[in-house]
Design a protein around this motif. Structure first.
Motif, mmCIF file in Angstrom:
data_model
loop_
_atom_site.group_PDB
_atom_site.id
_atom_site.type_symbol
_atom_site.label_atom_id
_atom_site.label_comp_id
_atom_site.label_asym_id
_atom_site.label_seq_id
_atom_site.Cartn_x
_atom_site.Cartn_y
_atom_site.Cartn_z
ATOM 1 N N GLU A 1 3.576 -7.823 -9.341
ATOM 2 C CA GLU A 1 2.615 -6.618 -9.526
ATOM 3 C C GLU A 1 2.511 -7.415 -7.633
ATOM 4 N N VAL A 2 2.145 -8.308 -7.431
ATOM 5 C CA VAL A 2 3.058 -8.835 -5.781
ATOM 6 C C VAL A 2 3.453 -7.654 -5.266
ATOM 7 N N MET A 3 4.752 -6.987 -5.403
ATOM 8 C CA MET A 3 5.556 -6.238 -5.118
ATOM 9 C C MET A 3 5.034 -5.160 -4.769
ATOM 10 N N VAL A 4 4.535 -5.034 -6.247
ATOM 11 C CA VAL A 4 4.280 -3.124 -7.119
ATOM 12 C C VAL A 4 2.709 -3.324 -5.654
ATOM 13 N N MET A 5 1.704 -3.484 -4.784
ATOM 14 C CA MET A 5 1.007 -3.674 -4.278
ATOM 15 C C MET A 5 1.501 -3.545 -2.440
ATOM 16 N N LEU A 6 2.410 -4.782 -2.432
ATOM 17 C CA LEU A 6 3.706 -3.657 -1.238
ATOM 18 C C LEU A 6 4.021 -2.126 -1.228
ATOM 19 N N CYS A 7 4.308 -2.265 -1.985
ATOM 20 C CA CYS A 7 4.961 -0.609 -2.699
ATOM 21 C C CYS A 7 3.775 0.673 -2.199
ATOM 22 N N HIS A 8 2.614 0.230 -3.014
ATOM 23 C CA HIS A 8 1.559 0.598 -2.667
ATOM 24 C C HIS A 8 1.141 0.698 -1.572
ATOM 25 N N PHE A 9 1.122 0.166 -1.084
ATOM 26 C CA PHE A 9 0.274 -0.282 0.362
ATOM 27 C C PHE A 9 1.024 0.615 1.047
ATOM 28 N N LEU A 10 2.347 0.815 1.643
ATOM 29 C CA LEU A 10 3.441 0.971 2.100
ATOM 30 C C LEU A 10 2.743 3.043 1.813
ATOM 31 N N GLU A 11 3.023 2.947 0.508
ATOM 32 C CA GLU A 11 3.619 4.863 0.091
ATOM 33 C C GLU A 11 1.757 5.639 1.110
ATOM 34 N N ARG A 12 0.912 4.104 0.350
ATOM 35 C CA ARG A 12 -0.763 5.055 0.585
ATOM 36 C C ARG A 12 -0.280 5.588 1.903
ATOM 37 N N ILE A 13 0.676 4.775 2.839
ATOM 38 C CA ILE A 13 -0.081 4.436 4.318
ATOM 39 C C ILE A 13 1.085 5.760 5.183
ATOM 40 N N GLY A 14 2.230 6.098 4.029
ATOM 41 C CA GLY A 14 2.779 6.757 4.118
ATOM 42 C C GLY A 14 4.497 6.589 5.125
ATOM 43 N N LEU A 15 4.619 5.777 4.682
ATOM 44 C CA LEU A 15 6.050 5.134 4.776
ATOM 45 C C LEU A 15 7.451 5.499 4.219
ATOM 46 N N GLU A 16 7.989 6.155 4.757
ATOM 47 C CA GLU A 16 9.214 5.927 3.657
ATOM 48 C C GLU A 16 10.821 6.004 4.118
ATOM 49 N N GLY A 17 11.643 5.931 3.450
ATOM 50 C CA GLY A 17 12.922 5.303 3.486
ATOM 51 C C GLY A 17 13.110 3.044 3.429
#
Ligand code: ATP
Ligand code: MG
Length: 458
Positions: free
Chosen positions: A174-190
């Motif tokens: 969940e901690v990793m998923v949250m980190l990815c969720h945050f990065l996705e929400r802020i628009g970071l790709e790659g």
């Protein structure tokens, strides 16, 4: 020691100390020397700050969605806290810490990371007793004396998340998923998610011995630091950034092959939860992270777009840390994201308009100033950002200033308008203007400004 008298610092024996606190402000040629910021410690200027605000706001939103609550700890702590938690033989403690004695000779340090402070605060305030106090986040500056370069500074900022008291592998995922969720929400790709398991006190010692043997045979190829590390803390060699050490590690034994049954099961479950959510990840058997307290799950978010600075964030599980710092034996897990690196990456992919005021009020004449001042306050109370032509001046010069500020509307109030009880409202994009009764001013702008803001955002 240095004493302050009337705001001036002096060595208390009257003589200057090594690296004296104050150098003379006036040079012999009469010029006044400027005081500059410390190397590697940056000002965040108003032109860039909207990126910071966006990152911090998005982080708070996402973290709070997952039940994290904010905690703020001091930036200075006793040196011992970091030496005991991060590990004496890590780069951070050995080379990078800003440590200094205070006026009474007690050793302090500027925090190089946040986990140790959050754990200390949890223990100190007995937060274990509070059922809501399990997930924490903090956002703020950290300090490491590293060589400044792009993406690496001496004062930098982290978004840090920590969870105590839960050893379920679902939480690791969940901690990793949250980190990815945050990065996705802020628009970071790659970016890529790399994970590893670092084992536990049951399986790590035998692995250490095997690694020691491997490193013994390659000692001649290691950098002097790693040659020393291979005796005191051989896992640290995996974290060395020197090329020849990386080459020397080809064929090294891997932790994932030496996990005890419990650690292997834990790691398998973590991967299972990630796969179940279709979160792509890579197992990187060499990733050990730069802090000694990690065990079992370790992870990093990496990029290939920032040169040598390839980690945007990272974290892991640290089940023994709270006990080792004198607290209850509660498991822990957390991560930190570097805000500077995140913003550097975001700026590569998108632009973000700086905030500008909505309206500029041009004022002509003293009577108009009194009425104008009243109008400005009424608009601000309606949530409209207004800038004023302080000091009056010609209409031309005030219009020039409004243009530079990039406002969508200019309101013009002169003696003539005042007598008529109106204000001239100019739409800068359409280059049109109309008279609006003073009494209707806040209502009219209250309706047009949100539309103008939307238009500019598109
Ligand atoms: P690196 O391997 O790049 O030195 P690290 O493993 O030391 O990173 P952590 O201690 O895990 O970094 O800190 C988490 C994040 O904080 C990093 O991924 C990075 O984004 C950021 N960070 C760490 N050190 C610095 C620094 N000196 N300047 C800017 N950001 C940093
Ligand atoms: Mg580092």
């Amino acid at each position: 020691m240095i004493r302050s008298t009337c705001g001036i610092f002096k060595a208390n024996d009257g003589r200057s100390t090594r690296g004296s606190a104050v150098s003379p402000a006036n040079r012999e040629d009469g010029a006044v020397e400027r005081v500059q910021a410390i190397r590697g410690m940056n000002d965040i200027l108003p032109d860039a700050v909207h990126w910071w605000q966006l990152v911090e706001k998005t982080a708070r939103e996402v973290l709070e969605l997952y039940g994290y609550r904010e905690i703020r700890t001091p930036v200075v702590e006793k040196l011992e806290l970091f030496a005991r938690s991060i590990g004496e033989s890590t780069d951070i403690v050995e080379k990078e810490m800003y440590a200094f004695p205070d006026r009474k000779g007690q050793w302090l340090a500027l925090r190089p990371e946040a986990t140790a402070s959050v754990v200390r605060a949890f223990i100190e305030h007995n937060l274990q007793a509070d059922p809501l106090a399990r997930k924490f986040y903090t956002i703020g500056p950290m300090f490491r004396h590293e060589r400044p370069q792009k993406g690496r500074y001496r004062q930098f900022h982290q978004i840090d998340a920590e969870v105590f008291g839960i050893d379920d592998p679902m939480l690791d995922a969940e901690v990793m998923v949250m980190l990815c969720h945050f990065l996705e929400r802020i628009g970071l790709e790659g970016v890529g998610l790399h994970i590893n398991s670092l084992g536990c006190p049951a399986c790590r010692p035998s692995f250490r011995e095997e690694l020691k043997k491997f490193l013994h045979d390659r000692a001649a190829h290691l950098c002097p630091d790693c040659d020393r590390r291979r005796h005191v803390n051989p896992l640290r060699v995996f974290d060395c950034k020197v090329d020849r050490c990386r080459e020397a590690l080809v064929g090294a034994p891997q932790l994932v092959d030496h996990l005890c049954g419990a650690c292997a099961r834990h790691f398998e479950k973590v991967r299972g939860y990630l796969t179940g959510l279709d979160v792509p990840f890579t197992v990187d058997p060499r990733m050990v992270r730069g802090l000694d307290y990690y065990m079992r799950t370790a992870f990093e978010v990496v990029t290939d777009r920032l040169g040598a600075q390839n980690a945007v964030g990272g974290g892991g599980r640290y089940d023994g840390l709270m006990r080792d710092l004198g607290g209850p034996d509660l498991p822990g897990i957390g991560f930190a994201i570097g805000i500077e690196r995140l913003i550097l990456l975001l700026q590569q992919g998108q632009s973000l308009a700086a905030k500008t005021p909505d309206v500029f009020l041009a004022i002509l004449g003293e009577q108009a100033a009194i009425e104008g001042f009243r109008v400005v306050q009424a608009l601000r109370r309606r949530g409209i950002a207004v800038e004023v032509g302080y000091g009056g001046g010609s209409l031309k010069s005030q219009m020039r200033r409004a243009d530079k500020l990039g406002v969508s509307h200019v309101a013009i109030l002169g003696e003539e308008e005042l007598q008529k009880g109106v204000i001239v409202l100019r739409n800068m994009a359409e280059k049109s203007q109309r008279e609006v009764p003073l009494a209707d001013m806040t209502g009219v702008l209250g309706a047009v400004i949100p539309l103008a803001r939307d238009g500019r955002r598109q």
